[in-house]
Scaffold this active site. Structure first.
Site, mmCIF file in Angstrom:
data_model
loop_
_atom_site.group_PDB
_atom_site.id
_atom_site.type_symbol
_atom_site.label_atom_id
_atom_site.label_comp_id
_atom_site.label_asym_id
_atom_site.label_seq_id
_atom_site.Cartn_x
_atom_site.Cartn_y
_atom_site.Cartn_z
ATOM 1 N N CYS A 45 0.763 -1.254 -0.031
ATOM 2 C CA CYS A 45 0.010 -0.150 -0.110
ATOM 3 C C CYS A 45 0.856 1.260 -0.071
ATOM 4 O O CYS A 45 0.733 2.088 -0.923
ATOM 5 C CB CYS A 45 -0.887 0.203 1.256
ATOM 6 S SG CYS A 45 -1.928 1.477 1.389
ATOM 7 N N CYS A 50 -1.108 1.724 -3.322
ATOM 8 C CA CYS A 50 -2.285 2.689 -3.097
ATOM 9 C C CYS A 50 -1.784 4.085 -2.982
ATOM 10 O O CYS A 50 -2.188 5.109 -3.750
ATOM 11 C CB CYS A 50 -2.756 2.461 -1.754
ATOM 12 S SG CYS A 50 -3.418 0.753 -1.531
ATOM 13 N N LYS A 53 0.483 5.063 -6.186
ATOM 14 C CA LYS A 53 -0.555 5.221 -7.369
ATOM 15 C C LYS A 53 -1.487 6.385 -7.174
ATOM 16 O O LYS A 53 -1.509 7.332 -8.136
ATOM 17 C CB LYS A 53 -1.253 4.107 -7.156
ATOM 18 C CG LYS A 53 -2.554 3.684 -8.171
ATOM 19 C CD LYS A 53 -3.549 4.136 -8.147
ATOM 20 C CE LYS A 53 -4.257 3.966 -6.562
ATOM 21 N NZ LYS A 53 -4.869 2.564 -6.682
ATOM 22 N N TYR A 180 -8.246 -3.774 -11.624
ATOM 23 C CA TYR A 180 -7.703 -2.682 -11.116
ATOM 24 C C TYR A 180 -6.430 -1.824 -11.517
ATOM 25 O O TYR A 180 -6.708 -0.820 -12.020
ATOM 26 C CB TYR A 180 -7.756 -2.768 -9.670
ATOM 27 C CG TYR A 180 -9.043 -2.826 -8.813
ATOM 28 C CD1 TYR A 180 -9.378 -1.994 -7.733
ATOM 29 C CD2 TYR A 180 -9.653 -3.971 -8.353
ATOM 30 C CE1 TYR A 180 -9.983 -2.173 -7.012
ATOM 31 C CE2 TYR A 180 -10.354 -4.431 -7.694
ATOM 32 C CZ TYR A 180 -10.991 -3.481 -6.680
ATOM 33 O OH TYR A 180 -11.702 -3.665 -5.925
ATOM 34 N N GLU A 184 -6.324 1.494 -13.913
ATOM 35 C CA GLU A 184 -5.974 2.680 -13.193
ATOM 36 C C GLU A 184 -4.586 3.250 -13.989
ATOM 37 O O GLU A 184 -4.356 4.434 -14.172
ATOM 38 C CB GLU A 184 -5.637 2.428 -11.769
ATOM 39 C CG GLU A 184 -6.733 2.179 -11.130
ATOM 40 C CD GLU A 184 -6.650 1.719 -9.493
ATOM 41 O OE1 GLU A 184 -7.505 2.204 -8.716
ATOM 42 O OE2 GLU A 184 -5.252 1.600 -8.914
ATOM 43 N N HIS A 437 -27.961 20.634 -2.630
ATOM 44 C CA HIS A 437 -27.898 20.961 -4.049
ATOM 45 C C HIS A 437 -27.060 22.036 -4.487
ATOM 46 O O HIS A 437 -26.845 23.072 -3.578
ATOM 47 C CB HIS A 437 -29.542 21.317 -4.401
ATOM 48 C CG HIS A 437 -29.703 22.010 -5.484
ATOM 49 N ND1 HIS A 437 -29.616 21.158 -7.023
ATOM 50 C CD2 HIS A 437 -29.780 23.070 -6.349
ATOM 51 C CE1 HIS A 437 -30.012 21.727 -7.959
ATOM 52 N NE2 HIS A 437 -29.884 23.167 -7.663
ATOM 53 N N GLU A 442 -26.534 14.362 -5.148
ATOM 54 C CA GLU A 442 -27.954 14.454 -4.888
ATOM 55 C C GLU A 442 -29.022 13.528 -5.521
ATOM 56 O O GLU A 442 -30.226 13.386 -4.743
ATOM 57 C CB GLU A 442 -28.598 16.002 -4.947
ATOM 58 C CG GLU A 442 -28.556 16.448 -6.687
ATOM 59 C CD GLU A 442 -29.066 17.932 -6.499
ATOM 60 O OE1 GLU A 442 -30.092 18.341 -6.080
ATOM 61 O OE2 GLU A 442 -28.192 18.762 -6.944
HETATM 62 P P1 NDP Z 1 -7.073 -8.416 -10.979
HETATM 63 O O1 NDP Z 1 -7.275 -9.721 -10.741
HETATM 64 O O2 NDP Z 1 -8.163 -7.403 -10.732
HETATM 65 O O3 NDP Z 1 -7.040 -8.244 -12.449
HETATM 66 C C1 NDP Z 1 -6.082 -9.048 -13.380
HETATM 67 C C2 NDP Z 1 -6.366 -8.765 -14.972
HETATM 68 O O4 NDP Z 1 -5.445 -9.404 -15.686
HETATM 69 C C3 NDP Z 1 -7.902 -9.233 -15.239
HETATM 70 O O5 NDP Z 1 -8.187 -8.418 -16.144
HETATM 71 C C4 NDP Z 1 -7.582 -10.710 -15.754
HETATM 72 O O6 NDP Z 1 -8.495 -11.237 -16.882
HETATM 73 C C5 NDP Z 1 -6.097 -10.379 -16.478
HETATM 74 N N1 NDP Z 1 -5.474 -11.794 -16.615
HETATM 75 C C6 NDP Z 1 -5.105 -12.581 -15.676
HETATM 76 N N2 NDP Z 1 -4.178 -13.563 -16.248
HETATM 77 C C7 NDP Z 1 -3.980 -12.992 -17.507
HETATM 78 C C8 NDP Z 1 -3.225 -13.530 -18.606
HETATM 79 N N3 NDP Z 1 -2.460 -14.665 -18.588
HETATM 80 N N4 NDP Z 1 -3.238 -13.208 -19.960
HETATM 81 C C9 NDP Z 1 -4.045 -11.836 -19.964
HETATM 82 N N5 NDP Z 1 -4.907 -11.268 -18.905
HETATM 83 C C10 NDP Z 1 -4.755 -11.889 -17.992
HETATM 84 O O7 NDP Z 1 -5.696 -7.920 -10.681
HETATM 85 P P2 NDP Z 1 -4.823 -6.488 -10.274
HETATM 86 O O8 NDP Z 1 -3.591 -7.102 -10.600
HETATM 87 O O9 NDP Z 1 -5.327 -5.579 -11.415
HETATM 88 O O10 NDP Z 1 -5.162 -6.241 -8.792
HETATM 89 C C11 NDP Z 1 -5.283 -7.185 -7.928
HETATM 90 C C12 NDP Z 1 -5.972 -6.873 -6.569
HETATM 91 O O11 NDP Z 1 -5.390 -5.743 -5.896
HETATM 92 C C13 NDP Z 1 -7.359 -6.395 -6.988
HETATM 93 O O12 NDP Z 1 -8.214 -7.534 -7.138
HETATM 94 C C14 NDP Z 1 -7.663 -5.757 -5.806
HETATM 95 O O13 NDP Z 1 -8.041 -6.268 -4.752
HETATM 96 C C15 NDP Z 1 -6.351 -4.916 -5.338
HETATM 97 N N6 NDP Z 1 -6.241 -3.586 -5.854
HETATM 98 C C16 NDP Z 1 -6.968 -2.463 -5.407
HETATM 99 C C17 NDP Z 1 -7.129 -1.440 -5.869
HETATM 100 C C18 NDP Z 1 -8.051 -0.372 -5.337
HETATM 101 O O14 NDP Z 1 -8.686 -0.525 -4.391
HETATM 102 N N7 NDP Z 1 -8.318 0.689 -5.966
HETATM 103 C C19 NDP Z 1 -6.262 -0.962 -6.867
HETATM 104 C C20 NDP Z 1 -5.073 -1.876 -7.312
HETATM 105 C C21 NDP Z 1 -5.314 -3.168 -6.847
HETATM 106 P P3 NDP Z 1 -9.760 -11.879 -16.335
HETATM 107 O O15 NDP Z 1 -10.727 -10.759 -15.857
HETATM 108 O O16 NDP Z 1 -10.226 -12.434 -17.781
HETATM 109 O O17 NDP Z 1 -9.542 -12.958 -15.447
#
Ligand code: NDP
Length: 454
Positions: A45, A50, A53, A180, A184, A437, A442
């Site tokens: 984080c 976080c 970022k 995410y 982002e 408002h 709202e």
């Molecule tokens: P996510 O699991 O959210 O996303 C991973 C992405 O990569 C998905 O779109 C997935 O596709 C894709 N993917 C996975 N494997 C492959 C592959 N082999 N080839 C191509 N695409 C692939 O992980 P993140 O790394 O984005 O984030 C991890 C976690 O960190 C989040 O779940 C969240 O809990 C936390 N986080 C929270 C934030 C916040 O609160 N703002 C900010 C950043 C992270 P598919 O959907 O098809 O599986």
């Protein structure tokens, strides 16, 4: 507490969850606590997630402001973005925060070891300087790490950890993923002037979120310049001079200055001796725990991303607090993972709590109250931006089951709505609240008729 052990509690991992558990156990319950961290204090984080970022989100949002300000009568010129200057300030801020974490631990009487720790037995950790420490309880709070797909040359691509250390920003980047982190950073880098291409293998980014909300985020990202390709994935990659050549499933063969994998994160549990002492790991390597964060070995607990439950900082912190209540306050406290609000810091942001429309209609009959409109501030400046305010309501009980907001500062808004949804308030109780408002939110208390039932 027993003097048979060196410590009452030994925490492995100095991120948000581990630090909170350590300092509350020591500071508020008088436990003798040791904590080992082999990297920087603050964890994902603070050091590589976080916090930096969000600073980058802020930096990237200034790009559009001069043009908007012009519509309000200001004469502002767009200058260049100085990554080196910003990165220096960002790093100084992270150093400051790491110092705060260290100070808080010391102030609570926690003994820290800047070393790697592994588990030797149910009550013993081995430190990388060759010493061992015994503890009545061991807490694993080692977090997670980004993973690259298993493909040749994957190491040519960076991951989110690397972004914060770049010497210079690339002119072009391909981001793989639709979660995410992918979304982002697509928005951040686009805002900072990088040409961003994003490949997501599925039909729509941000899988699992409300369809209407993620549709609007996706549309807005494309409108603001992200070259998003849905149903597209990387097939092969290789070095081509100082660029990276990428073949993709859509038949294209393009070169990019940089490729970033945002393809998910795995729990950091490898090579810690966990399975040898009887702690079960799941398919992704997550430490398996019960509702009290206790593993199958009664003296060993685990919290945060290493358990792969809900991988968010505030959740790890709550898991840490519940662990301390359970173990040191004699008050067994299960962790409540229900109705956790969260935000995706895309541009525009998405804030969400509770069930999506798709999840809710699987469960019961629902009414959808939603409105999408051009907000006053950007509409005045002639921008096409739209926002979405949406409530998912149970037809039978009238309880608001979910709220989805796509709007500037949606993270701030959903924090507040999260209280009402967590409290189980009904649509009529939302409506009994007088509007503020003129605001965007709202609408959440003035939507009279459902747009559809399902
Ligand atoms: P996510 O699991 O959210 O996303 C991973 C992405 O990569 C998905 O779109 C997935 O596709 C894709 N993917 C996975 N494997 C492959 C592959 N082999 N080839 C191509 N695409 C692939 O992980 P993140 O790394 O984005 O984030 C991890 C976690 O960190 C989040 O779940 C969240 O809990 C936390 N986080 C929270 C934030 C916040 O609160 N703002 C900010 C950043 C992270 P598919 O959907 O098809 O599986």
């Amino acid at each position: 507490m027993s003097d048979a052990f060196d410590f009452d509690l030994f925490v492995i991992g100095g991120g948000s969850g581990g630090v909170r558990a350590a300092r509350v156990a020591a500071g508020e319950h008088g436990a003798r606590v040791g904590l080992a961290e082999d990297d920087r204090y603050g964890g994902t984080c603070v050091i590589r997630g976080c916090v930096p970022k969000k600073l980058m989100v802020f930096a990237s949002e200034y790009a559009g402001m001069p043009a908007e300000a012009a519509a309000y009568g200001w004469d502002m010129q767009v200058g260049a973005f100085d990554w080196t200057a910003f990165r220096g300030k960002m790093n100084a801020e992270l150093d400051r925060l790491e110092g705060v974490y260290r100070k808080m631990l010391a102030g609570s009487g926690v003994e820290t070891f800047d070393l790697r720790a592994t588990i030797k037995d149910a009550h013993t950790v081995a430190l990388s300087d060759g010493t061992t420490k015994t503890a009545k309880h061991i807490l694993i709070a080692t977090g997670g790490h980004p993973v690259r797909p298993d493909m040749p040359n994957a190491e040519l691509g960076i991951v989110s950890d690397d972004i914060f250390h770049l010497e210079t920003l690339p002119k072009s980047i391909l981001i793989i993923g639709g979660g995410y982190i992918a979304c982002e950073f697509a928005c951040i880098l686009n805002g900072l002037g990088v040409e961003v291409t994003q490949y997501y293998r599925g039909a729509q980014i941000l899988r699992g979120f409300d369809d209407e909300a993620r549709g609007l985020v996706s549309e807005s990202m494309c409108q603001s310049g992200v070259d998003l390709h849905l149903g597209t994935n990387i097939l092969e990659m290789e070095k081509s001079g100082d660029r990276i050549k990428v073949k993709s499933t859509n038949g294209s063969e393009l070169t990019f200055e940089m490729v970033m994998f945002a393809t998910g994160r795995d729990p950091s549990s490898a090579n810690m001796g966990l399975e040898d002492v009887g702690v079960s790991l799941g398919r992704k390597g997550q430490v398996e725990v019960n509702e009290y964060s206790q593993t199958g070995v009664p003296s060993i607990y685990a919290i945060g991303d290493v358990t792969d439950r809900v991988n968010l900082t505030p959740v790890a912190i709550r898991e840490g607090m519940a662990f301390v209540q359970t173990v040191f306050a004699g008050n067994p406290t299960p962790v409540d993972h229900d109705l956790i609000a969260s935000a995706v810091f895309t541009q525009p942001e998405m804030g969400t709590v509770g069930l999506s429309e798709e999840e809710a209609r699987e469960q019961e009959e629902i009414e959808i109250y939603a409105t999408s409109f051009k907000p006053m501030q950007t509409s005045f400046a002639g921008k096409p931006d739209r926002v979405l305010m949406k409530l998912v309501v149970s037809k039978a009980s009238r309880v608001v089951l979910g709220c989805h907001i796509v709007a500037p500062n949606a993270g701030e808004l959903i924090q507040m709505v999260g209280i009402a949804v967590k409290a189980g308030l009904t649509k009529e109780q939302f409506d009994a609240t007088c509007a503020v408002h003129p605001t965007m939110s709202e609408e959440l208390v003035t939507m009279r008729n459902p747009v559809r039932t399902a």
